[in-house]
Design an enzyme around this catalytic site. Structure first.
Site, PDB file in Angstrom:
ATOM      1  N   GLY A 117      30.887  31.029   0.343  1.00  0.00           N
ATOM      2  CA  GLY A 117      31.660  31.089  -0.879  1.00  0.00           C
ATOM      3  C   GLY A 117      30.771  31.232  -2.105  1.00  0.00           C
ATOM      4  O   GLY A 117      29.651  30.728  -2.148  1.00  0.00           O
TER       5      GLY A 117
ATOM      6  N   HIS B 135      27.706  29.145  -5.972  1.00  0.00           N
ATOM      7  CA  HIS B 135      26.452  28.428  -5.701  1.00  0.00           C
ATOM      8  C   HIS B 135      25.233  29.211  -6.195  1.00  0.00           C
ATOM      9  O   HIS B 135      24.110  28.940  -5.781  1.00  0.00           O
ATOM     10  CB  HIS B 135      26.299  28.166  -4.205  1.00  0.00           C
ATOM     11  CG  HIS B 135      27.471  27.479  -3.597  1.00  0.00           C
ATOM     12  ND1 HIS B 135      27.923  26.256  -4.039  1.00  0.00           N
ATOM     13  CD2 HIS B 135      28.308  27.847  -2.583  1.00  0.00           C
ATOM     14  CE1 HIS B 135      28.984  25.899  -3.325  1.00  0.00           C
ATOM     15  NE2 HIS B 135      29.236  26.847  -2.439  1.00  0.00           N
TER      16      HIS B 135
ATOM     17  N   LYS C   1      25.477  28.130   6.586  1.00  0.00           N
ATOM     18  CA  LYS C   1      25.649  26.730   6.212  1.00  0.00           C
ATOM     19  C   LYS C   1      26.784  26.123   7.036  1.00  0.00           C
ATOM     20  O   LYS C   1      27.779  26.791   7.318  1.00  0.00           O
ATOM     21  CB  LYS C   1      25.966  26.611   4.707  1.00  0.00           C
ATOM     22  CG  LYS C   1      24.890  27.192   3.804  1.00  0.00           C
ATOM     23  CD  LYS C   1      25.128  26.880   2.337  1.00  0.00           C
ATOM     24  CE  LYS C   1      26.462  27.372   1.806  1.00  0.00           C
ATOM     25  NZ  LYS C   1      26.658  28.848   1.931  1.00  0.00           N
TER      26      LYS C   1
ATOM     27  N   HIS D 283      30.652  21.614  -2.875  1.00  0.00           N
ATOM     28  CA  HIS D 283      31.975  22.056  -3.301  1.00  0.00           C
ATOM     29  C   HIS D 283      32.724  20.911  -3.990  1.00  0.00           C
ATOM     30  O   HIS D 283      33.924  21.015  -4.231  1.00  0.00           O
ATOM     31  CB  HIS D 283      32.802  22.536  -2.110  1.00  0.00           C
ATOM     32  CG  HIS D 283      32.122  23.549  -1.269  1.00  0.00           C
ATOM     33  ND1 HIS D 283      31.417  23.225  -0.128  1.00  0.00           N
ATOM     34  CD2 HIS D 283      32.014  24.897  -1.413  1.00  0.00           C
ATOM     35  CE1 HIS D 283      30.910  24.327   0.396  1.00  0.00           C
ATOM     36  NE2 HIS D 283      31.254  25.338  -0.356  1.00  0.00           N
TER      37      HIS D 283
END
Length: 335
Positions: free
Chosen positions: A56, A59, A107, A221
């Site tokens: 996602g 980051h 990850k 997150h």
């Protein structure tokens, strides 16, 4: 919500467009906007193991910022805090394939693991050999909102750097995967949040944190950590992060380590160096030698204020690979 955005639904696409334009000498975007990925300018390096990572967005600079010589060959940015689907991962894998196979660095988040596994199966059907290494360096919690087992966090940056150097020197796929596995096995991380972050399409903070509270063991997150406590001094917070790392990794006198203090996106460098200062002093008091250091914002959580500490136990080979030249938008030395 105050952000430098246009339409919240277009944040990732517009950000990648700007990123690729700013670093056109290093990276290109895939041709199909429905299968968004970033790869090395000039295409796959023939005869070299390709490295692909992703996850996602939110980051940054992870992962696209680490595409280039000595690190990744391609990166797949999903929607903010949401795993990319298998199709762009497959497209990135094909773009990174130079005929020597491709390593996926993933990850440990359930969506990432499942979608990379599916993409690897599709790549295999097209004749591309894929290996995967799943990073799980976070010592804060065993299971969390997005994972079964430990989360993959800042140690992923070190896996990408060191495995990337192994691929660059000509190691074969199994050897590069072994190096990546060894880095992950010798890295431990833990983070803290001083504030929450706001996902653009949500429009509000991802969790509630009081003005005088901090979250120890936060995920990237905004997942819950070990506990909430009143705001403390930098040295006290550093101890709360470092002590579990040292215990879990088994740091002992004579160890050579890399100390990585990472910002979560909204913390000034001056504060990161205060954390680094105390963490280094504490490691040295235990007889370890801090042989290498990295301080800065390398794996973030949008605008979250906070930091994480990663300790990697080094050996001679890992140190040499870490020192090897790298030229990416977010990390560069020796070139």
């Amino acid at each position: 919500m105050k952000k430098l955005i246009n339409d919240p639904q277009n944040v990732v696409a517009e950000s990648v467009q700007g990123f690729v334009a700013a670093h056109a000498d290093l990276v290109v975007a895939g041709d199909n906007p429905e299968e968004l990925f970033v790869s090395r300018a000039g295409g796959a390096v023939q005869g070299k193991v390709g490295l692909v990572s992703g996850g996602g967005s939110g980051h940054e600079p992870l992962h696209a910022g680490f595409v280039g010589v000595g690190m990744l060959d391609a990166a797949v940015p999903g929607p903010v805090f949401t795993s990319p689907t298998p199709d762009p991962i497959l497209a990135a894998t094909k773009a990174a394939d130079g005929g020597a196979g491709v390593l996926h660095i993933v990850k440990n988040y359930t969506g990432d693991v499942l979608n990379f596994e599916t993409a690897a199966e599709l790549a295999d059907a097209e004749g591309i050999t894929v290996r995967a290494v799943v990073t799980d360096d976070d010592v804060a919690v065993q299971d969390s909102l997005y994972t079964a087992g430990r989360r993959g966090v800042a140690g992923t940056v070190l896996v990408e750097k060191i495995a990337g150097a192994a691929a660059e020197r000509g190691d074969d796929l199994d050897a590069v995967a072994e190096i990546a596995t060894r880095v992950n096995a010798n890295a431990r991380s833990m983070g803290v949040a001083l504030t929450a972050c706001t996902v653009p399409h949500a429009g509000k903070p991802s969790f509630d944190l009081g003005e005088d509270e901090i979250e120890i063991g936060i995920g990237i997150h905004g997942e819950p950590g070990r506990r909430r406590i009143p705001l403390a001094s930098a040295d006290e917070i550093t101890d709360l992060l470092l002590d579990p790392i040292v215990e879990d990794l088994g740091v002992s006198s004579g160890d050579q380590v890399l100390l990585f203090v990472n910002g979560m996106g909204g913390t000034p460098s001056s504060e990161l160096y205060i954390v680094y200062r105390h963490a280094r002093t504490q490691l040295e008091a235990k007889g370890a030698t801090v042989a290498r250091s990295l301080v800065g914002n390398y794996i973030t959580s949008l605008e979250m204020q906070g930091a994480s500490i990663t300790v990697l136990r080094l050996d001679d080979e890992l140190t040499a690979l870490y020192d090897a030249p790298v030229h990416t938008p977010a990390l560069r030395w020796g070139l």
